[in-house]
Design a protein around this motif. Structure first.
Motif, short mmCIF file in Angstrom:
data_model
loop_
_atom_site.label_atom_id
_atom_site.label_comp_id
_atom_site.label_asym_id
_atom_site.label_seq_id
_atom_site.Cartn_x
_atom_site.Cartn_y
_atom_site.Cartn_z
N GLY A 76 0.84 -1.20 0.00
CA GLY A 76 0.00 0.00 0.00
C GLY A 76 0.87 1.24 0.00
N TYR A 77 0.24 2.39 0.23
CA TYR A 77 0.97 3.66 0.20
C TYR A 77 1.45 4.04 1.59
CZ TYR A 77 -0.64 4.28 -4.59
OH TYR A 77 -0.86 4.11 -5.92
N LYS A 78 2.59 4.69 1.63
CA LYS A 78 3.16 5.16 2.89
C LYS A 78 2.47 6.45 3.30
CE LYS A 78 7.65 5.76 5.13
NZ LYS A 78 9.12 5.75 4.92
N GLY A 79 2.17 6.56 4.58
CA GLY A 79 1.50 7.76 5.09
C GLY A 79 1.51 7.76 6.59
N SER A 80 0.36 7.46 7.18
CA SER A 80 0.25 7.43 8.64
C SER A 80 1.06 6.27 9.20
CB SER A 80 -1.22 7.30 9.06
OG SER A 80 -1.98 8.36 8.52
N LYS A 81 1.46 6.42 10.44
CA LYS A 81 2.25 5.40 11.11
C LYS A 81 1.41 4.14 11.33
CE LYS A 81 5.14 4.88 15.25
NZ LYS A 81 5.56 5.55 16.50
N PRO A 82 1.88 2.97 10.90
CA PRO A 82 1.10 1.73 11.12
C PRO A 82 1.16 1.28 12.56
CG PRO A 82 3.19 1.23 10.07
CD PRO A 82 3.12 2.72 10.15
N ILE A 83 0.33 0.30 12.91
CA ILE A 83 0.32 -0.21 14.27
C ILE A 83 1.68 -0.86 14.57
CG2 ILE A 83 -2.17 -0.53 14.34
CD1 ILE A 83 -1.78 -3.47 13.72
N PRO A 84 2.12 -0.83 15.82
CA PRO A 84 3.48 -1.31 16.16
C PRO A 84 3.78 -2.74 15.73
CG PRO A 84 2.53 -0.08 17.99
CD PRO A 84 1.43 -0.25 16.99
N SER A 85 2.77 -3.63 15.77
CA SER A 85 3.04 -5.03 15.45
C SER A 85 3.52 -5.22 14.02
CB SER A 85 1.78 -5.87 15.68
OG SER A 85 0.73 -5.46 14.82
N LEU A 86 3.15 -4.32 13.12
CA LEU A 86 3.56 -4.48 11.72
C LEU A 86 5.06 -4.27 11.54
CD1 LEU A 86 0.69 -2.83 9.64
CD2 LEU A 86 0.93 -5.16 10.48
N THR A 87 5.67 -3.57 12.46
CA THR A 87 7.12 -3.36 12.37
C THR A 87 7.90 -4.26 13.33
OG1 THR A 87 6.93 -1.53 13.97
CG2 THR A 87 6.86 -0.96 11.62
N SER A 88 7.17 -4.96 14.22
CA SER A 88 7.86 -5.81 15.19
C SER A 88 7.76 -7.29 14.87
CB SER A 88 7.29 -5.56 16.60
OG SER A 88 5.92 -5.89 16.66
N LEU A 89 6.69 -7.72 14.21
CA LEU A 89 6.56 -9.14 13.88
C LEU A 89 7.52 -9.50 12.75
CD1 LEU A 89 2.67 -9.59 14.03
CD2 LEU A 89 4.36 -10.59 15.58
#
Length: 549
Positions: A76-89
């Motif tokens: 998808g497109y970059k914009g708002s900060k995603p939920i933390p699990s998307l960068t930690s899993l």
């Protein structure tokens, strides 16, 4: 000279279109080369033609797949900060699409639209073909938007052998019809496109039973069909007084500076006034937060001992009621209803509280016995209609004594804290198709927050009138509901009854073990709730792990 400029522009446009076409052919050839590769088991590509961080349901899908051990690619497109699990899993990879060139925004829409679509086609195909090492076992796509994503995943799925899952949030053509009218040629073309490429898939997920029934009957969908009602993740919860205290201590957005005061008191006899960056004079002048015969102190970062020496903060009984609404500020939500309801509440609060004051024996008694509280209406979100609404509000609330309205934009981690600190939610979602449900209400329920919701066809699948919320059809009904729920706030029997229902539903988990294969399950009159994980494991997990038959 004008003719030469026109000829040059024609040559430029022809060259641009030819380049896109050549690149598209190149990508298709490479796709065919990948056809020989078998899809990798336990892998999924999730496609969102929008800001990933503003697509909560698709982020929750990605999280659920990753927790099952799937290699998960969220596109998808970059914009708002995603939920933390998307960068930690470890099993999740974010694949951001590039935006169309800035030049596209400077040319007429009739030329910009096809260029933008061609650019989307190329970038999506490139990501699916080259960014993902092997064809995924599943490709999940959010609908809407329908153009061009439905056609692309249909094409890639057939060439690469991936199973397509369409997650039906709404109907794309119905949103276009809000702008152009249902009889417009482009709306009819969009509808035919959606039917053609959305009819057949490995599985169809729906946000409501009404949507499933409608598409089954009208479009003749083929493939597995299951209703997956929206639910918030487990970290959405009702905030404790200390959490509420911390939320109001920090400035969430500069727009709220000097517009309100939040006051808390300790559970002991010593009161403490926490003055944040909010302070409207009408609040402090008419509703003095300092009780008679008590000591007071003002907390600041330089004097932590003032708070630490006291017991845990609790909510003041003379606090204002915090109301919350969330919106994308588009035409499918009529905020004129909210504005009119706030006007009516302001008028009614003045009338009721003045009468109560006249019947009281002393000025202090009138403050203690005020029937309707002051309210702070917080509206979160971004969108095209925001500026006009807030400009009108600013003019009106210069003369208001009981109502303040603020617009905020919150990051993903702050949003559930605001909902968990609020007293009442308001939903003005009307649905372009009358077949979807607003995620904002789901989020509010997840935080134990009762809701006043605008009525439309399938709303009863979520809001049970008088049980977990109240339903209204116009501004006068909304104003009446506000009066009913906020009378004698914060000790309001009507509001407490709705809260109790929500708390009871949140505490009782679904019997996942016995319902895991029951794709026809839906909430009944007893209003079972369940978390996102419980619902997902009951509905989606059997479709993607093993044979669902």
């Amino acid at each position: 000279m004008i003719a030469n400029e026109g000829r040059d522009f024609h040559h430029f446009f022809t060259f641009l279109a030819s380049s896109f076409f050549a690149l598209l052919v190149f990508l298709i050839v490479n796709v065919f080369q990948k056809v020989r590769q078998t899809p990798k088991l336990r892998s999924v590509a999730i496609l969102v033609l929008g800001d990933v961080g503003r697509s909560p349901r698709m982020m929750y899908h990605a999280e659920s797949f990753a927790k099952l051990g799937f290699d998960t690619y969220l596109i998808g497109y970059k914009g708002s900060k995603p939920i933390p699990s998307l960068t930690s899993l470890p099993d999740i990879r974010l694949c951001y699409l590039s935006e169309s060139p800035p030049l596209v925004t400077q040319i007429p829409f009739i030329l910009a639209a096809p260029i933008k679509i061609l650019y989307q086609i190329v970038t999506i195909l490139y990501t699916l073909v080259f960014d993902i090492p092997r064809p995924p076992e599943f490709i999940m796509v959010q609908n809407p938007p329908s153009i061009p994503t439905l056609a692309l995943v249909w094409l890639v799925g057939r060439m690469m052998g991936s199973k397509i899952i369409i997650d039906w949030h709404n109907l794309g053509y119905s949103i276009l019809a809000l702008k152009l009218g249902r009889t417009h040629l482009l709306v009819n073309i969009a509808k035919r496109f959606e039917i053609t490429f959305g009819r057949s898939a490995y599985a169809h997920l729906f946000v409501t039973t009404a949507m499933r029934n409608h598409l089954e009957q009208e479009w003749g969908l083929t493939g597995h069909k299951a209703v997956l009602h929206d639910r918030p993740p487990s970290h959405f919860h009702r905030c404790l007084p200390l959490e509420v205290h911390e939320v109001h201590k920090r400035p969430l957005h500069p727009v709220v500076s000097d517009t309100f005061v939040v006051v808390l008191h300790t559970t002991g006899t010593l009161d403490i006034t926490i003055t944040c960056r909010f302070s409207p004079q009408c609040f402090t002048a008419l509703h003095n937060p300092i009780h008679r015969n008590t000591r007071t102190s003002t907390y600041s970062a330089s004097r932590p001992s003032a708070l630490n020496s006291l017991s845990t903060p609790g909510l003041r009984r003379d606090r204002p009621a915090l109301l919350v609404s969330s919106t994308s500020w588009t035409s499918d939500e009529d905020f004129g209803i909210l504005l009119e309801a706030l006007k009516l509440y302001e008028s009614r609060a003045r009338e009721v509280n003045l009468t109560n004051c006249e019947n009281s024996q002393s000025k202090h008694d009138s403050k203690e016995r005020q029937v309707l509280p002051r309210i702070w209406m917080v509206i979160t979100g971004k969108g095209p209609l925001k500026e006009g609404f807030m400009a009108e509000v600013e003019l009106l609330q210069k003369n208001w004594q009981y109502v303040r309205c603020t617009s905020l934009w919150l990051e993903a981690e702050d949003y559930p804290l605001l909902l968990g600190s609020a007293d009442l939610g308001v939903s003005l979602h009307s649905s372009s198709s009358a077949l979807d449900l607003p995620m904002k209400i789901v989020d509010m329920f997840g935080c134990g927050l009762p809701v006043c919701a605008l009525d439309f066809a399938c709303l009863p699948e979520l809001v049970k009138d008088g049980i977990n919320g109240l339903v209204f059809k116009n501004a006068s009904e909304l104003a009446k509901h506000l009066e009913t729920l906020l009378t004698s706030f914060p000790s309001s029997p009507a509001l407490d009854s709705l809260r109790t229902t929500l708390q009871r539903a949140l505490l009782v988990p679904l019997d996942v073990e016995h319902r895991v294969y029951n794709h026809e399950h839906q909430e009944g009159d007893n209003w079972e709730w369940g978390s996102w994980s419980e619902n997902w494991n009951r509905v989606v997990k059997p479709l993607v792990v093993g044979d669902p038959e």
